[in-house]
Design a protein around this motif. Structure first.
Motif, PDB file in Angstrom:
ATOM      1  N   ILE A 104       0.828  -1.201   0.000  1.00 36.33           N
ATOM      2  CA  ILE A 104       0.000   0.000   0.000  1.00 36.33           C
ATOM      3  C   ILE A 104       0.867   1.257   0.000  1.00 36.33           C
ATOM      4  O   ILE A 104       0.615   2.208  -0.750  1.00 36.33           O
ATOM      5  CB  ILE A 104      -0.969  -0.007   1.203  1.00 36.33           C
ATOM      6  CG1 ILE A 104      -1.976  -1.157   1.052  1.00 36.33           C
ATOM      7  CG2 ILE A 104      -1.711   1.310   1.307  1.00 36.33           C
ATOM      8  CD1 ILE A 104      -2.923  -1.314   2.216  1.00 36.33           C
ATOM      9  N   ARG A 135       1.140   4.068  -3.104  1.00 33.46           N
ATOM     10  CA  ARG A 135       0.895   5.501  -2.916  1.00 33.46           C
ATOM     11  C   ARG A 135       2.095   6.327  -3.349  1.00 33.46           C
ATOM     12  O   ARG A 135       1.955   7.387  -3.961  1.00 33.46           O
ATOM     13  CB  ARG A 135       0.540   5.791  -1.459  1.00 33.46           C
ATOM     14  CG  ARG A 135       0.307   7.279  -1.219  1.00 33.46           C
ATOM     15  CD  ARG A 135      -0.356   7.586   0.091  1.00 33.46           C
ATOM     16  NE  ARG A 135      -0.465   9.033   0.280  1.00 33.46           N
ATOM     17  CZ  ARG A 135      -1.389   9.787  -0.277  1.00 33.46           C
ATOM     18  NH1 ARG A 135      -2.309   9.233  -1.044  1.00 33.46           N
ATOM     19  NH2 ARG A 135      -1.412  11.095  -0.078  1.00 33.46           N
ATOM     20  N   ALA A 188      -4.326   4.284  -0.798  1.00 31.35           N
ATOM     21  CA  ALA A 188      -3.173   3.942  -1.634  1.00 31.35           C
ATOM     22  C   ALA A 188      -3.055   4.818  -2.876  1.00 31.35           C
ATOM     23  O   ALA A 188      -2.081   4.698  -3.621  1.00 31.35           O
ATOM     24  CB  ALA A 188      -3.268   2.471  -2.061  1.00 31.35           C
TER      25      ALA A 188
END
Length: 490
Positions: free
Chosen positions: A156, A160, A245
């Motif tokens: 995650i 991002r 994310a």
């Protein structure tokens, strides 16, 4: 959060193979819905309860591994943070004394866990967000020793490509950031599961979405985080932001977040699974050896491992579940909107309200979702989370109305009807829905009790940290009595 991963190292090729496998699983499920008898043998339900651990000073106790080892109870599992546990309550029927048996099972399990925790100088707390938690507690070093959690953190955060930014404006404001999903461990919830037949799934999911705002308003129990008073159910916006994310550019373009209310009513469970495939890239592309097409062609029931794994990384507030037990498939709605606690009695009352109300609404000839816009349902969800018992919600036929009035005048009678349809013992029905009525008439739930207790302590001259610590200690003491929160003294 699922089984341990065999591996936490994934390649681009793994992701390509995984996407293809998920699509094959989805095709197999589509065919099964029309040709295979799914389990739907009576009103069966299950619960999952997330729990916090604190020390004698009401600070988070990073002791879940030690307590789980001493407890040796497979119903308990680690959660994301070392100060979290999860209790999986085995499913059972709701008819007769089913809800009372759920309550006793939970009390017995928690008593055993509390005894083990006490030997480790820790206590259990059923609360949506631990009031004494600080940012220093939610760091990677305090993640549970579980490969899946660390893989999720890496995937995650990598997707991002930047820090997770938190900005929550409530009674006070919290602005912070993190480069890890470890702060998600702040959020502890209760999840209800209800087994439904394939041809009724859409009705139960739509009904669950329609009442989410009512549920969270009446059950709110997370007003404090990092020393700030924020929303009545701060867990909702915090979980959404702490696990987002999407890079900022994707968010600006309208890319769906993985923590998602949704954007439409549905006609089939396939609508949800197809959205998962269409909108969300795989986070944990772990491949199984199962060939779902071959298994299905052999007349056996496929596990659909990849479809289930991918579904587990899309955090809908009402999530679809495909599962297999006893060699037969079944479908469930997993209702994820509520926090943990305050007491087991409150928790089971929340369950009675959910199971009864969703049953009544799902079976209406003119369903509520045909008269309530989806955007209005989501607005209700936000209002319920932000304002709790003070929320006003929109409902067909009455417009905007205070949540307590809506419950007492319209929805509580439907919940009674729904529990009767489920065959729940009248004495248990009356006791549990009486707890919901008590909250409405007193205006007190977990969030309002916490807020009032902290305000009273501060009025006596205590600092905010000292007031939160004192309130949490009193909260733990009251929780042990199993008396509903609307009866707690300040």
């Amino acid at each position: 959060m699922g089984k341990d991963l065999v591996t936490a190292v994934f390649t681009p090729h793994d992701r390509v193979l995984f996407r293809g496998k998920v699509r094959r699983c989805l095709d197999v499920l589509s065919g099964m819905l029309d040709t295979v008898p799914f389990q739907a043998d009576g009103p069966t339900a299950g619960l999952e309860i997330e729990i916090n651990l604190v020390d004698a000073d009401a600070q988070p106790a990073m002791r879940n591994a030690e307590i789980l080892a001493a407890l040796g109870d497979p119903r308990f599992q680690p959660e994301l943070g070392r100060f979290n546990l999860e209790l999986n309550v085995p499913p059972r029927g709701l008819s007769g004394e089913g809800l009372a048996e759920f309550e006793q099972d939970i009390l017995d399990a928690l008593r055993g866990a509390a005894d083990c925790a006490g030997k480790d100088e820790s206590r259990l707390v059923l609360v949506g967000m631990l009031p004494t938690l600080t940012q220093e507690h939610v760091v990677p070093a305090n993640l549970s020793d579980n490969e899946r959690f660390r893989a999720l953190d890496a995937e995650i955060a990598g997707a991002r490509g930047d820090d997770f930014h938190i900005d929550i404006r409530g009674a006070e404001r919290l602005v912070t950031s993190s480069d890890t999903i470890a702060p998600e461990a702040s959020c502890t919830s209760t999840q209800f599961h209800i087994k439904v037949a394939p041809d009724r799934f859409a009705r139960y999911w739509n009904a669950s979405q329609a009442i989410a705002g009512v549920q969270v308003a009446l059950g709110a129990n997370s007003p404090f985080l990092y020393g700030r008073r924020l929303w009545a159910e701060t867990r909702i916006p915090f979980f959404e932001q702490a696990t987002d994310a999407r890079p900022d550019e994707f968010s600006a373009q309208g890319v769906r977040p993985r923590v998602w209310f949704g954007d439409r009513w549905i006609d089939s469970i396939l609508d949800l699974y197809e959205e998962n495939v269409r909108y969300f890239p795989p986070l944990l592309p772990e491949l199984s050896e199962e060939d779902p097409v071959a298994v299905r062609n052999s007349g056996k029931t496929p596990q659909l491992y990849e479809l289930r794994l991918h579904n587990g990384t899309v955090y809908r507030w009402n999530r679809p579940v495909y599962d297999v037990s006893g060699g037969r498939p079944h479908l469930r709605v997993e209702n994820r909107v509520l926090p943990s606690g305050p007491t087991v009695a409150d928790l089971v009352a929340n369950a009675a309200l959910y199971f009864g109300l969703v049953r009544a609404l799902a079976e209406e000839e003119l369903p509520v979702w045909s008269r309530l816009g989806f955007a209005a349902a989501e607005a209700n969800f936000r209002a319920g989370a932000r304002y709790g018992m003070e929320a006003s919600l929109t409902w067909p036929g009455v417009g905007e109305v205070p949540v307590a009035t809506l419950m007492l005048d319209m929805l509580l009678p439907q919940a009674y009807t729904g529990l009767d349809l489920l065959g729940v013992c009248p004495a248990q029905r009356d006791r549990l829905l009486g707890i919901i009525e008590g909250r409405c008439r007193t205006g007190r739930n977990g969030a309002t009790w916490q807020t009032a207790a902290v305000r009273a302590a501060e009025d006596r001259g205590l600092s905010r940290p000292a007031a939160l610590r004192e309130m949490t200690q009193h909260y733990v003491d009251h929780e042990r009595t199993n008396e509903p929160v609307h009866t707690w003294p300040l």
